[in-house]
Each structure stands twice: as C-alpha cells, then as structure tokens.
Design an enzyme around this catalytic site. Structure first.
Site, PDB file in Angstrom:
ATOM      1  N   GLU A  96       4.277  -7.855   7.492  1.00 17.22           N
ATOM      2  CA  GLU A  96       2.978  -8.485   7.199  1.00 17.22           C
ATOM      3  C   GLU A  96       3.081  -9.647   6.222  1.00 17.22           C
ATOM      4  O   GLU A  96       2.387  -9.701   5.205  1.00 17.22           O
ATOM      5  CB  GLU A  96       2.016  -7.423   6.684  1.00 17.22           C
ATOM      6  CG  GLU A  96       1.782  -6.412   7.764  1.00 17.22           C
ATOM      7  CD  GLU A  96       0.778  -5.377   7.386  1.00 17.22           C
ATOM      8  OE1 GLU A  96       0.737  -5.010   6.191  1.00 17.22           O
ATOM      9  OE2 GLU A  96       0.042  -4.962   8.269  1.00 17.22           O
ATOM     10  N   ASP A 107       0.827  -1.206   0.000  1.00 18.62           N
ATOM     11  CA  ASP A 107       0.000   0.000   0.000  1.00 18.62           C
ATOM     12  C   ASP A 107       0.859   1.254   0.000  1.00 18.62           C
ATOM     13  O   ASP A 107       0.753   2.103   0.874  1.00 18.62           O
ATOM     14  CB  ASP A 107      -0.893  -0.026   1.254  1.00 18.62           C
ATOM     15  CG  ASP A 107      -1.891   1.108   1.252  1.00 18.62           C
ATOM     16  OD1 ASP A 107      -2.166   1.627   2.364  1.00 18.62           O
ATOM     17  OD2 ASP A 107      -2.371   1.513   0.173  1.00 18.62           O
ATOM     18  N   GLU A 113       1.392  -0.735  13.913  1.00 19.03           N
ATOM     19  CA  GLU A 113       0.386  -0.084  13.066  1.00 19.03           C
ATOM     20  C   GLU A 113      -0.973  -0.154  13.739  1.00 19.03           C
ATOM     21  O   GLU A 113      -1.346  -1.214  14.224  1.00 19.03           O
ATOM     22  CB  GLU A 113       0.274  -0.727  11.676  1.00 19.03           C
ATOM     23  CG  GLU A 113       1.413  -0.402  10.742  1.00 19.03           C
ATOM     24  CD  GLU A 113       1.171  -0.915   9.339  1.00 19.03           C
ATOM     25  OE1 GLU A 113       0.007  -0.990   8.915  1.00 19.03           O
ATOM     26  OE2 GLU A 113       2.168  -1.271   8.672  1.00 19.03           O
ATOM     27  N   TYR A 172      -6.056  -3.252  13.103  1.00 20.44           N
ATOM     28  CA  TYR A 172      -6.897  -2.153  12.620  1.00 20.44           C
ATOM     29  C   TYR A 172      -8.314  -2.197  13.143  1.00 20.44           C
ATOM     30  O   TYR A 172      -9.265  -1.853  12.428  1.00 20.44           O
ATOM     31  CB  TYR A 172      -6.844  -2.094  11.090  1.00 20.44           C
ATOM     32  CG  TYR A 172      -5.572  -1.431  10.624  1.00 20.44           C
ATOM     33  CD1 TYR A 172      -4.433  -2.157  10.348  1.00 20.44           C
ATOM     34  CD2 TYR A 172      -5.484  -0.035  10.558  1.00 20.44           C
ATOM     35  CE1 TYR A 172      -3.259  -1.551   9.969  1.00 20.44           C
ATOM     36  CE2 TYR A 172      -4.302   0.590  10.178  1.00 20.44           C
ATOM     37  CZ  TYR A 172      -3.188  -0.169   9.886  1.00 20.44           C
ATOM     38  OH  TYR A 172      -2.025   0.424   9.523  1.00 20.44           O
TER      39      TYR A 172
HETATM   40  C1  CKU Z   1      -3.356  -5.379   6.870  1.00 20.14           C
HETATM   41  C2  CKU Z   1      -2.971  -3.940   7.026  1.00 20.14           C
HETATM   42  C3  CKU Z   1      -1.576  -3.647   6.589  1.00 20.14           C
HETATM   43  N1  CKU Z   1      -1.152  -2.256   6.667  1.00 20.14           N
HETATM   44  C4  CKU Z   1       0.031  -2.121   5.788  1.00 20.14           C
HETATM   45  C5  CKU Z   1       0.349  -0.690   5.419  1.00 20.14           C
HETATM   46  O1  CKU Z   1       1.374  -0.637   4.456  1.00 20.14           O
HETATM   47  C6  CKU Z   1      -0.927  -0.026   4.893  1.00 20.14           C
HETATM   48  O2  CKU Z   1      -0.652   1.285   4.441  1.00 20.14           O
HETATM   49  C7  CKU Z   1      -1.953  -0.016   6.024  1.00 20.14           C
HETATM   50  C8  CKU Z   1      -3.228   0.686   5.579  1.00 20.14           C
HETATM   51  O3  CKU Z   1      -4.072   0.050   4.957  1.00 20.14           O
HETATM   52  O4  CKU Z   1      -3.352   1.892   5.850  1.00 20.14           O
HETATM   53  C9  CKU Z   1      -2.296  -1.416   6.419  1.00 20.14           C
END
Ligand code: CKU
Length: 607
Positions: free
Chosen positions: A422, A166, A516, A478
């Site tokens: 991840e 992402d 995160e 999240y």
């Molecule tokens: C499964 C979520 C992984 N995470 C990775 C990161 O690189 C993304 O930017 C973040 C997001 O979706 O904001 C989620």
C-alpha cells in the site's frame, strides 16, 4: 551477508547452541547505557523471555508502550574446542535496530527488524569460559525505518511510536537466537534454479564458499535415496522422474552440499528444497506450467501476550486452520515471516507471497485516527516526493530486499514477491523508486519469480502511476467496509466491477488477485438482519466479494483480511486490535470461516 541467510543447522561439521531463554532486560530512555557500561551488565534489570515481544508481558502503560533504546544481556559459555573455527551469534531478527557487544566489544550492528544477521565473535570471546553478550535495541519509527512511521514526544518527554501501519509496533528479540560453530572454510550460500523437462528436472546450482576447495552436491529423495550428484561450485543436477512440489501436494528433496579435500569433508550443509517453477502468462499464474487459483489470507505474526514473538504452537495452529478452511496460499503481510513459517509452507504446499517490511509509505493516519495521533499530515509532500525517501529510504529498501531474497530464495513455497504494501502510487515521484527496486529483485532473484505490490484503494485504476512494474496486480479493496458498507454494500459491487474492468483495460495480459478485503467482526455479535460488526455481516461481505471474483476468469486469487484478529495501536477505530479475522486471535472460527470453507473446498487449487 550470504552466510547470515543460511538457516542454522547441525551437521557433521557444524554445531549449534540455542541462546533462547531468560535474558536480563532494561529500558534505556536516556540512551546512557553505552556510556555507563551496560555492555557488561545492566544496573537494574528485570528478566525477559527470548523469543518474545516485550510489550504485552508488562502490566504498566509506560513499559508496554516504551519507545527508544532498550537492552538485553545474557551470559554465554563458549566451548574452547570451537576456537579452530568460526563462532557466530545468529539473531533471526532484532526489531527494529540492534547493536551487539561481547565482553564490552561491539561485534555487530543491524537495522531492520524482520531479517537475520550474525555477530562474528571469535576476536571478542574468552574461550572455554563465560562471556557477557549485550544487545542494545531501538524501536523508534521514521521515514527511514521499514516499516515506516514517526516517533514524537509527549509534554513530559516520553517518546511515543506513531506507526503508519495498522499493526502494533511490537519489538524486541522476537525470534530465535543461536550460537553457531562452523569451519573457517565454510559453505556460505546455495542458489538453485529449476527447469522442468517432461518427467525430468534440471537444477542449475551455485554454491558460495569461503575457500578454494572443491564442492560436491548430492540430492536425496524423501526416502533418502540418491537421485543426483554433481561436483564443482556451479553446475546442473539432472533428476530423472522428478517428483515436483505442488500446491497442497509438496515434495521436498534434500540437497547436501560438501566442501571436500579428497575424502575429507571440510564443511557440510543441507537444505530441503521443492522442485517447481512459477510464472505469469496470459492473465494466469502458473505453477509447474499449470494454472493455479489462490485461496488464502493476509496474516500477521501475532498472538496474545507473545506479541510478534515466534510461537511454534500458534504457527502450527494457523496452518491447521488454513488447511481446515481449504486455503493454499498466504501473503507474509506486512514483513518477512520467521524462516520456520516458510519451511512449514514448503512442507504443506502453500503458495507464499513474500512481502518486504515496506508498509506505511503513504501519508495517512494509518490505524485510522489511531490514538498515536494523526501523523504524516504535517509533511508538505507525498511520501515519494520527499528527498530523504528517494535517497536514504530507497537505499534501506534495496538492502532489505537483498537480505530477504538471499534468505528466502530456496523455498519452494516462496512463489512471488510483494515489494511494498500500500505505497502512495498516486504521484509520478513513485515511478523511479519503484523501477529501482523492481529492477533490483529482477536481477538478484535467479528464479525470476513474479513481483508485485499491494495496491491501496486510494490509488485505483487510472490514478496508480506504477502498475507497469508489477508482473501481476494485487489489490487491497474495502468495499463493504471503509466504503459502501452496510446497506450500501450493493454499490460496492458496482464500483469494484467498474474498477476491475478499467484495470483489465490498462493491463490486459496481467492476472489480478485480491490480497485484502473484509470487515471488522466482533465474534459473538449476531444480528438479523445483519449490521456491520456482526458475524452475519462478515458472511454477507464474503459473499459479495465471491460474486465479484467469480465474474472474471483473470482473477486468480482471493486472500481476505485477515486470517486472525490481531493487535494494533489503540484508537477509536480499533477495539483491542483489528477484528477482521476470519478466526479470532485465539484461532477459533467466526461464522464467515464456514462460508469460506464451503466455497474454497469446492474450488480446485489448479484450474
Ligand atoms: C487502506 C487499507 C489498508 N489495509 C492495510 C492493513 O494493514 C489494515 O490492517 C487493513 C485494515 O484496516 O483492516 C487495511
């Protein structure tokens, strides 16, 4: 390889000439450049600044999204008086793969877009004359590139990047390029291991050189006063009344290494090194034997128009924002950052989790239904069940880790390694792969820093098959956004606490931190009561997580996602990029930044 890992410096015996500036630039969609002699000049170039990503300087879609081969070419004057030494071009990075030519002769090839390499050019140059330097790059993604992704063709044959990650697949000569002169007999590596002994320190050192003359090492304090000295390529430097490097209280010694022939200095190199220890013990992370609590961020090297191009101004603002909010740490998500960033962290006393560019090792539509298309799902197996992953990708991963450790091992700020972000740890096939890379870093990192990986929410406690290799657990979760968002946020707390207690049962001696958590937030959207995407909601999410963190004394750190808004592949889940920043892309605080500032300035760096 070690020489490539030494940050370029001018000393009594070394010279350096920047190659930054405007280069000729041209796309090579038919990969015909080599056959058509582009190694000696481009037929129809435009000009391109170095360092920079090329994407966001263009106004047309084809150029911005270009995937495939592309070329940079410049003219380089090489001084004749450098003929008696070694002349190399150091690329601080070339993303993602590069082949370098001088006057049409291939002099280097490197794969991996976030670590340095050198091209030794003595045998290809015209001395005291102008030379043509050509670099052919490629930015295609696959299951054998780090970061991981795919590349596919549109019906008209145009190549399209399909990242499994992402963040935008920026590419090009994105960091500094320098022409270097060093003596033929030169210092090629310096390794240090610190031991604290009451008010003193003992630093075991090893110097690698390209010759047989003897070596001396002198240590100077910040006032330039000599505090230790030793002779030999290996030894111990005893520093009395040592001034230790600490979180947000840095102290850097100057280690000066010289190759000597009697009184003659054959080569001289120095590095600025903080003396500290870091370890994991009884559910704690200890710096200099003292328990720390990490406050900080996942970040990106990302800014408007520059893309992932090195930007000293933006980097400086990022550190000022992090100091303003009360942070003491960050993770180099999701790739090794420019060395200048680590020197800044050394100077400012930041705890850095140095992350390898191993993101996307999960069959997923990363960027969540990104416009680049649902990818990976046509593959029959999970990522680590793929034969080519267990062979080719593993080999590339191991080499990348060797390069990352070699480059970053002396930095006081580099206090931990994240070997993957991840990955798919749901399957037993991941276990031998993880054990291979974790054993490798355990062997090559002489400071034995703690190692981990960022755990993805789709592989929670009880599902994850690889957590035994991690020295501490680092969770990306999240609740409040991708799950249990909005009015269901209270359910997120219940589910997260249940998982945390399961993790603590599985790993009762390992500390846990969050690398995160967060919520996409459009700066300027305000709602009462809050709704998702509003600034008020981001504050609620931060408050939810704060209550969770404060519930367990074996949670040792909190790094919300992300410091800043940043660019991603376009898609229905991204509004001109990812908006989870606590600051906007132009580095201005959202409402939740003020909440975190109040919270973090009240939490000491050391418990
Ligand atoms: C499964 C979520 C992984 N995470 C990775 C990161 O690189 C993304 O930017 C973040 C997001 O979706 O904001 C989620």
């Amino acid at each position: 390889m070690p020489f490539e890992s030494l940050y370029p410096r001018v000393t009594a015996t070394r010279r350096m000439q920047s190659m930054n500036g405007s280069w000729d630039f041209q796309f090579d969609p038919e990969s015909k450049g080599v056959a058509e002699g582009w190694t000696k000049g481009l037929p129809n170039p435009t000009d391109m600044p170095v360092p920079a990503s090329f994407a966001d300087v263009f106004t047309d879609k084809y150029s911005r999204e270009y995937t495939g081969d592309f070329w940079y070419v410049t003219t380089l004057f090489v001084p004749g008086e450098w003929k008696d030494g070694s002349v190399d071009i150091r690329f601080d990075s070339a993303t993602h793969a590069a082949t370098v030519y001088v006057n049409g002769t291939e002099v280097a090839h490197h794969e991996g877009g976030f670590l340095p390499f050198v091209a030794h050019i003595n045998d290809a140059v015209k001395w005291n004359d102008y030379n043509i330097v050509a670099v052919k790059l490629n930015n295609e993604l696959s299951w054998q590139t780090l970061p991981v992704g795919e590349t596919y063709r549109l019906p008209d044959g145009t190549l399209v990047s399909a990242p499994y990650f992402d963040f935008y697949n920026y590419s090009g000569l994105q960091r500094n390029v320098n022409l270097l002169y060093t003596p033929n007999e030169r210092i090629e590596d310096l390794d240090v291991v610190h031991h604290i002994d009451g008010s003193d320190a003992h630093v075991d050192y090893t110097v690698a050189t390209s010759g047989d003359h003897d070596v001396e090492v002198v240590v100077l304090d910040e006032d330039g006063v000599e505090v230790a000295r030793a002779n030999g390529k290996q030894g111990t430097l005893d520093i009395k009344d040592v001034h230790l490097w600490n979180l947000r209280a840095a102290y850097l010694y100057k280690f000066v290494v010289r190759i000597k022939d009697g009184d003659t200095v054959i080569d001289e190199y120095f590095d600025e090194i903080g003396i500290r220890t870091v370890e994991v013990k009884d559910c704690k992370i200890l710096v200099n034997g003292r328990e720390v609590y990490l406050k900080g961020f996942g970040r990106h090297e990302d800014s408007n128009v520059h893309g992932r191009g090195f930007d000293a101004v933006m980097n400086k603002r990022d550190y000022e924002d992090m100091k303003w909010i009360g942070a003491n740490s960050f993770r180099t998500s999701h790739y090794p950052y420019a060395e200048e960033q680590l020197y800044e962290a050394d100077r400012d006393g930041f705890f850095v989790i140095d992350e390898a560019p191993t993101v996307g090792m999960f069959k997923s539509t990363m960027n969540f239904l990104g416009a680049s298309g649902a990818v990976g799902n046509d593959k029959p197996k999970t990522f680590f069940e793929e034969e080519s992953v267990q062979t080719e990708t593993l080999a590339i991963h191991r080499r990348t880790l060797e390069e990352m450790v070699a480059r970053d091992k002396r930095h006081a700020s580099v206090c931990a390694w994240s070997l993957l972000n991840e990955p798919d740890t749901t399957n037993e096939a991941a276990v031998p792969y993880f054990e291979s890379i974790f054993d490798l870093v355990a062997e090559i990192d002489t400071q034995k820093r703690p190692k981990t990986y960022a755990s993805i929410m789709m592989s929670p406690a009880g599902v994850d098959k690889t957590h035994h290799v991690a020295d501490f657990l680092m969770l990306n979760r999240y609740h409040g956004w991708y799950v249990n968002g909005g009015y269901a946020i209270s359910k997120g707390t219940i589910e997260m606490k249940a998982e945390l207690e399961k993790w603590h049962e599985l790993e009762p001696t390992k500390p846990i931190m969050f690398s995160e958590y967060g919520a996409d937030t459009m700066a300027g959207i305000h709602k009462l009561p809050s709704v998702m995407w509003s600034e008020e909601y981001q504050v609620e999410v931060m408050k939810m997580w704060a209550e969770i963190f404060d519930s367990y004394d074996w949670i040792v750190g909190e790094q919300p996602w992300n410091l800043n808004d940043f660019q991603t592949t376009e898609g229905i889940m991204r509004v001109d990029g990812n908006k989870k920043g606590l600051f906007t892309r132009d580095r201005q605080p959202k409402m939740a930044a003020f909440f975190l500032k109040d919270r973090w300035t009240a939490i000491p760096d050391y418990k």
